[in-house]
Design a protein around this motif. Structure first.
Motif, PDB file in Angstrom:
ATOM      1  N   PRO A 126       0.816  -1.224   0.000  1.00  0.00           N
ATOM      2  CA  PRO A 126       0.000   0.000   0.000  1.00  0.00           C
ATOM      3  C   PRO A 126       0.851   1.277   0.000  1.00  0.00           C
ATOM      4  CG  PRO A 126      -0.978  -1.597   1.481  1.00  0.00           C
ATOM      5  CD  PRO A 126       0.370  -2.151   1.062  1.00  0.00           C
ATOM      6  N   ALA A 127       2.009   1.240   0.644  1.00  0.00           N
ATOM      7  CA  ALA A 127       2.903   2.407   0.618  1.00  0.00           C
ATOM      8  C   ALA A 127       3.447   2.622  -0.781  1.00  0.00           C
ATOM      9  CB  ALA A 127       4.042   2.235   1.623  1.00  0.00           C
ATOM     10  N   TRP A 128       3.845   1.541  -1.453  1.00  0.00           N
ATOM     11  CA  TRP A 128       4.314   1.669  -2.841  1.00  0.00           C
ATOM     12  C   TRP A 128       3.199   2.264  -3.699  1.00  0.00           C
ATOM     13  CZ3 TRP A 128       6.827  -3.628  -4.515  1.00  0.00           C
ATOM     14  CH2 TRP A 128       7.859  -3.960  -3.636  1.00  0.00           C
ATOM     15  N   GLN A 129       1.998   1.752  -3.501  1.00  0.00           N
ATOM     16  CA  GLN A 129       0.848   2.218  -4.280  1.00  0.00           C
ATOM     17  C   GLN A 129       0.588   3.701  -4.036  1.00  0.00           C
ATOM     18  OE1 GLN A 129      -2.814   0.479  -3.021  1.00  0.00           O
ATOM     19  NE2 GLN A 129      -3.968   1.276  -4.753  1.00  0.00           N
ATOM     20  N   ALA A 130       0.638   4.129  -2.797  1.00  0.00           N
ATOM     21  CA  ALA A 130       0.406   5.540  -2.467  1.00  0.00           C
ATOM     22  C   ALA A 130       1.460   6.430  -3.120  1.00  0.00           C
ATOM     23  CB  ALA A 130       0.394   5.735  -0.955  1.00  0.00           C
ATOM     24  N   PHE A 131       2.707   5.996  -3.083  1.00  0.00           N
ATOM     25  CA  PHE A 131       3.773   6.774  -3.695  1.00  0.00           C
ATOM     26  C   PHE A 131       3.541   6.894  -5.205  1.00  0.00           C
ATOM     27  CE2 PHE A 131       7.817   7.603  -5.635  1.00  0.00           C
ATOM     28  CZ  PHE A 131       8.361   8.556  -4.800  1.00  0.00           C
ATOM     29  N   ALA A 132       3.236   5.783  -5.851  1.00  0.00           N
ATOM     30  CA  ALA A 132       2.993   5.799  -7.300  1.00  0.00           C
ATOM     31  C   ALA A 132       1.804   6.694  -7.643  1.00  0.00           C
ATOM     32  CB  ALA A 132       2.762   4.384  -7.809  1.00  0.00           C
ATOM     33  N   ARG A 133       0.794   6.670  -6.799  1.00  0.00           N
ATOM     34  CA  ARG A 133      -0.411   7.460  -7.058  1.00  0.00           C
ATOM     35  C   ARG A 133      -0.122   8.959  -7.065  1.00  0.00           C
ATOM     36  NH1 ARG A 133      -4.020   4.652  -4.125  1.00  0.00           N
ATOM     37  NH2 ARG A 133      -3.398   5.742  -2.252  1.00  0.00           N
ATOM     38  N   VAL A 134       0.845   9.411  -6.300  1.00  0.00           N
ATOM     39  CA  VAL A 134       1.213  10.833  -6.307  1.00  0.00           C
ATOM     40  C   VAL A 134       1.624  11.254  -7.719  1.00  0.00           C
ATOM     41  CG1 VAL A 134       2.918  12.505  -5.483  1.00  0.00           C
ATOM     42  CG2 VAL A 134       1.853  10.919  -3.874  1.00  0.00           C
ATOM     43  N   TYR A 135       2.426  10.434  -8.373  1.00  0.00           N
ATOM     44  CA  TYR A 135       2.853  10.757  -9.739  1.00  0.00           C
ATOM     45  C   TYR A 135       1.704  10.604 -10.730  1.00  0.00           C
ATOM     46  CZ  TYR A 135       7.645  11.398  -8.385  1.00  0.00           C
ATOM     47  OH  TYR A 135       8.782  11.905  -7.816  1.00  0.00           O
ATOM     48  N   GLU A 136       0.883   9.575 -10.542  1.00  0.00           N
ATOM     49  CA  GLU A 136      -0.280   9.401 -11.419  1.00  0.00           C
ATOM     50  C   GLU A 136      -1.217  10.593 -11.306  1.00  0.00           C
ATOM     51  OE1 GLU A 136      -0.923   4.622 -11.756  1.00  0.00           O
ATOM     52  OE2 GLU A 136      -1.673   5.622  -9.963  1.00  0.00           O
ATOM     53  N   ASP A 137      -1.448  11.060 -10.088  1.00  0.00           N
ATOM     54  CA  ASP A 137      -2.338  12.205  -9.881  1.00  0.00           C
ATOM     55  C   ASP A 137      -1.785  13.476 -10.526  1.00  0.00           C
ATOM     56  OD1 ASP A 137      -4.047  10.547  -8.499  1.00  0.00           O
ATOM     57  OD2 ASP A 137      -3.541  11.351  -6.512  1.00  0.00           O
ATOM     58  N   ALA A 138      -0.458  13.518 -10.700  1.00  0.00           N
ATOM     59  CA  ALA A 138       0.169  14.662 -11.372  1.00  0.00           C
ATOM     60  C   ALA A 138       0.182  14.490 -12.888  1.00  0.00           C
ATOM     61  CB  ALA A 138       1.584  14.860 -10.850  1.00  0.00           C
ATOM     62  N   GLY A 139      -0.389  13.380 -13.368  1.00  0.00           N
ATOM     63  CA  GLY A 139      -0.510  13.169 -14.804  1.00  0.00           C
ATOM     64  C   GLY A 139       0.572  12.318 -15.436  1.00  0.00           C
ATOM     65  N   ALA A 140       1.469  11.753 -14.649  1.00  0.00           N
ATOM     66  CA  ALA A 140       2.549  10.926 -15.202  1.00  0.00           C
ATOM     67  C   ALA A 140       2.125   9.461 -15.266  1.00  0.00           C
ATOM     68  CB  ALA A 140       3.805  11.042 -14.337  1.00  0.00           C
ATOM     69  N   ALA A 141       2.592   8.777 -16.287  1.00  0.00           N
ATOM     70  CA  ALA A 141       2.456   7.319 -16.323  1.00  0.00           C
ATOM     71  C   ALA A 141       3.456   6.757 -15.321  1.00  0.00           C
ATOM     72  CB  ALA A 141       2.753   6.792 -17.723  1.00  0.00           C
ATOM     73  N   VAL A 142       3.055   5.728 -14.596  1.00  0.00           N
ATOM     74  CA  VAL A 142       3.895   5.169 -13.544  1.00  0.00           C
ATOM     75  C   VAL A 142       3.904   3.653 -13.664  1.00  0.00           C
ATOM     76  CG1 VAL A 142       4.162   4.922 -11.039  1.00  0.00           C
ATOM     77  CG2 VAL A 142       3.370   7.068 -11.982  1.00  0.00           C
ATOM     78  N   ARG A 143       5.044   3.073 -13.326  1.00  0.00           N
ATOM     79  CA  ARG A 143       5.138   1.614 -13.226  1.00  0.00           C
ATOM     80  C   ARG A 143       6.158   1.271 -12.155  1.00  0.00           C
ATOM     81  NH1 ARG A 143       8.185   0.925 -19.024  1.00  0.00           N
ATOM     82  NH2 ARG A 143      10.226   1.677 -18.332  1.00  0.00           N
ATOM     83  N   VAL A 144       6.015   0.089 -11.595  1.00  0.00           N
ATOM     84  CA  VAL A 144       6.993  -0.430 -10.646  1.00  0.00           C
ATOM     85  C   VAL A 144       7.620  -1.646 -11.301  1.00  0.00           C
ATOM     86  CG1 VAL A 144       7.361  -1.467  -8.376  1.00  0.00           C
ATOM     87  CG2 VAL A 144       5.761   0.440  -8.635  1.00  0.00           C
ATOM     88  N   VAL A 145       8.936  -1.614 -11.432  1.00  0.00           N
ATOM     89  CA  VAL A 145       9.697  -2.699 -12.045  1.00  0.00           C
ATOM     90  C   VAL A 145      10.301  -3.527 -10.908  1.00  0.00           C
ATOM     91  CG1 VAL A 145      11.559  -3.310 -13.640  1.00  0.00           C
ATOM     92  CG2 VAL A 145      10.254  -1.178 -13.986  1.00  0.00           C
ATOM     93  N   LEU A 146      10.071  -4.823 -10.958  1.00  0.00           N
ATOM     94  CA  LEU A 146      10.536  -5.735  -9.907  1.00  0.00           C
ATOM     95  C   LEU A 146      11.461  -6.785 -10.497  1.00  0.00           C
ATOM     96  CD1 LEU A 146       6.987  -6.474  -8.527  1.00  0.00           C
ATOM     97  CD2 LEU A 146       8.699  -5.139  -7.328  1.00  0.00           C
TER      98      LEU A 146
END
Length: 110
Positions: free
Chosen positions: A87-107
């Motif tokens: 959920p912390a990773w998701q919240a962090f990614a959502r900040v960038y998504e909310d700013a209009g950026a495409a986001v991905r997490v590479v594992l």
């Protein structure tokens, strides 16, 4: 099998992907199982990887590479019994998504 988990959050800024954060996960085995259950494992490296993901590609012992979009990360977080990490990773990614950026997490795992 024990595995170290490397996770890099990338945001698409302009024409390129940039690493905006790196994360840890306590159990590689647990995360691999979550990815398998959600059919999100084994995708390989993303197209046009950022510098952090490229470094992972160069790691000779890396395996299990995959990448997640924001909505997929939400599905994975909902399936996890750890109420903090994903959920912390998701919240962090959502900040960038909310700013209009495409986001991905590479594992990937080592």
């Amino acid at each position: 099998m024990s595995a170290l988990v490397f996770a890099v959050c990338e945001a698409r800024i302009g024409e390129s992907w940039y690493e905006v954060a790196s994360f840890e996960h306590g159990s590689g085995r647990h995360l691999l199982a979550l990815l398998d259950e959600a059919t999100l494992s084994g995708r390989g490296w993303p197209p046009e990887p950022g510098a952090g993901a490229r470094a992972g590609q160069e790691e000779a012992q890396a395996f299990g590479a995959t990448f997640l979009t924001g909505p997929e990360l939400a599905v994975l977080a909902a399936a996890d019994d750890d109420p903090i990490t994903l959920p912390a990773w998701q919240a962090f990614a959502r900040v960038y998504e909310d700013a209009g950026a495409a986001v991905r997490v590479v594992l990937w795992f080592v």
